[in-house]
Design a protein around this motif. Structure first.
Motif, mmCIF file in Angstrom:
data_model
loop_
_atom_site.group_PDB
_atom_site.id
_atom_site.type_symbol
_atom_site.label_atom_id
_atom_site.label_comp_id
_atom_site.label_asym_id
_atom_site.label_seq_id
_atom_site.Cartn_x
_atom_site.Cartn_y
_atom_site.Cartn_z
ATOM 1 N N LYS A 141 0.859 -1.187 0.000
ATOM 2 C CA LYS A 141 0.000 0.000 0.000
ATOM 3 C C LYS A 141 0.892 1.233 0.000
ATOM 4 O O LYS A 141 2.110 1.137 -0.021
ATOM 5 N N GLY A 142 0.290 2.406 0.054
ATOM 6 C CA GLY A 142 1.071 3.623 0.155
ATOM 7 C C GLY A 142 1.566 3.844 1.570
ATOM 8 O O GLY A 142 1.279 3.058 2.480
ATOM 9 N N HIS A 143 2.320 4.926 1.751
ATOM 10 C CA HIS A 143 2.819 5.251 3.092
ATOM 11 C C HIS A 143 3.071 6.754 3.184
ATOM 12 O O HIS A 143 3.643 7.337 2.257
ATOM 13 N N PHE A 148 5.655 4.129 -0.228
ATOM 14 C CA PHE A 148 4.929 2.855 -0.294
ATOM 15 C C PHE A 148 5.492 1.924 0.762
ATOM 16 O O PHE A 148 6.612 2.086 1.252
ATOM 17 N N CYS A 222 -0.687 4.101 5.157
ATOM 18 C CA CYS A 222 -0.218 2.844 5.739
ATOM 19 C C CYS A 222 -1.228 2.298 6.747
ATOM 20 O O CYS A 222 -2.112 3.016 7.224
ATOM 21 N N ASP A 248 8.994 -6.148 -4.396
ATOM 22 C CA ASP A 248 8.546 -4.759 -4.291
ATOM 23 C C ASP A 248 8.620 -4.051 -5.642
ATOM 24 O O ASP A 248 7.740 -3.258 -5.987
ATOM 25 N N ILE A 252 5.466 -2.337 -7.592
ATOM 26 C CA ILE A 252 5.513 -0.968 -8.105
ATOM 27 C C ILE A 252 5.192 -0.953 -9.604
ATOM 28 O O ILE A 252 4.395 -0.131 -10.084
ATOM 29 N N PHE A 266 -2.204 7.214 -6.317
ATOM 30 C CA PHE A 266 -1.250 6.329 -5.639
ATOM 31 C C PHE A 266 0.180 6.657 -6.073
ATOM 32 O O PHE A 266 1.084 6.753 -5.243
ATOM 33 N N VAL A 270 3.746 7.854 -3.933
ATOM 34 C CA VAL A 270 5.060 7.205 -4.030
ATOM 35 C C VAL A 270 6.128 8.190 -4.487
ATOM 36 O O VAL A 270 7.199 8.309 -3.882
#
Length: 300
Positions: A141-143, A148, A222, A248, A252, A266, A270
């Motif tokens: 997911k995103g952060h 991410f 997150c 990862d 992506i 999204f 990132v």
């Protein structure tokens, strides 16, 4: 270097995780730690225990977590072991699994980063040493800070103790919570510190680690956020690999190449946090492989 194998399915049922693990053919043995994100109180997007139960049962794993480095003023209820256990109970983890907070007791386990660009030591929960193998089961997911979150974030921030989280976030300047969040930190150095930390945990377990990324509930926030945005994209699928960088990178790529209407939102998360830098930083460490072969098991 040969391309790393990443197995993928668009099926997002609990049994798919088990199918992918058996397809991978990598048997985790001994006392298996299952590192996942159990979800902050109030978060709606974290992977549910029922979703991961078949694979955790298959490896006879213990669900492991570490305490956080933010408190009530930031919406956190997992910075102490006592409160963290309550949240684990509320979210159903203790109903199904043995659960361990790795940094419930000090001192931390100190892992060296001899070639680390930003940090030369990483501080993880000392009880990580009780385990022979590691299953990193990530919600991709995103952060808000890292751009991410996937396998590499789980290895770095996820396995770090409270002091270790501060050490990474402060780029090696502090292990104190209050001091850490008052520092003016360079974003790129923070991302590179995560890569340094991720390297140490992967190397600690060497060839006794498997990575699963579930590309579902694709919020830009997150699972550590008690107030998180709802998902902006449709679920994509699940991946498995023995290479955290490859998995990862594959996640992506599949998100960035999507034609989903929420893709741009999204991607902005990132890119605005320089999230993909962690992949470059890992490559510079000689850690993992960004070149991968994506094998769709749905087409077999």
């Amino acid at each position: 270097m040969a391309k790393s194998k990443v197995y993928f399915s668009r099926n997002t049922s609990p049994d798919t995780l088990l199918e992918l693990y058996r397809t991978l053919g990598k048997q985790l043995e001994g006392n298996v730690a299952v590192k996942l994100h159990s979800g902050e109180r109030g978060n709606q997007n974290y992977l549910r225990p029922e979703f991961v139960k078949p694979i955790v049962d298959e490896v006879k794993g213990t669900v492991v977590e570490c305490n956080t480095a933010y408190g009530h003023d930031s919406g956190g209820y997992r910075s102490t072991t006592e409160e963290h256990i309550k949240v684990l109970e509320e979210h159903g983890w203790t109903k199904y699994f043995d659960v361990k907070i790795l940094d419930a007791e000090s001192p931390d386990l100190v892992l060296s980063v001899p070639n680390g660009k930003i940090i030369q030591e990483n501080f993880v929960g000392k009880d990580l040493a009780q385990f022979d193998s590691l299953l990193v089961l990530s919600h991709f997911k995103g952060h808000p800070m890292g751009g991410f979150g996937g396998a590499l974030k789980q290895l770095s921030i996820g396995c770090a103790s409270t002091a270790g989280k501060c050490w990474i976030h402060s780029t090696g300047k502090s292990k104190d919570i209050d001091e850490t969040w008052e520092l003016d930190i360079n974003q790129d150095e923070f991302i590179e510190a995560m890569a340094d930390a991720a390297y140490t945990v992967d190397q600690y377990f060497k060839d006794k680690v498997v990575y699963i990324n579930a590309i579902v509930n694709l919020s830009v926030d997150c699972d550590c956020c008690h107030v998180a945005e709802d998902p902006c994209m449709e679920d994509i699928g699940v991946m498995i690999s023995t290479d955290p960088v490859a998995i990862d990178q594959a996640c992506i790529d599949i998100v960035f190449n999507s034609d989903d209407p929420g893709r741009d939102h999204f991607v902005e998360r990132v890119e605005s946090r320089h999230g993909r830098l962690i992949l470059d930083a890992c490559e510079a460490l000689g850690f993992g492989n960004r070149e991968y072969e994506l094998i769709n098991i749905d087409e077999d």
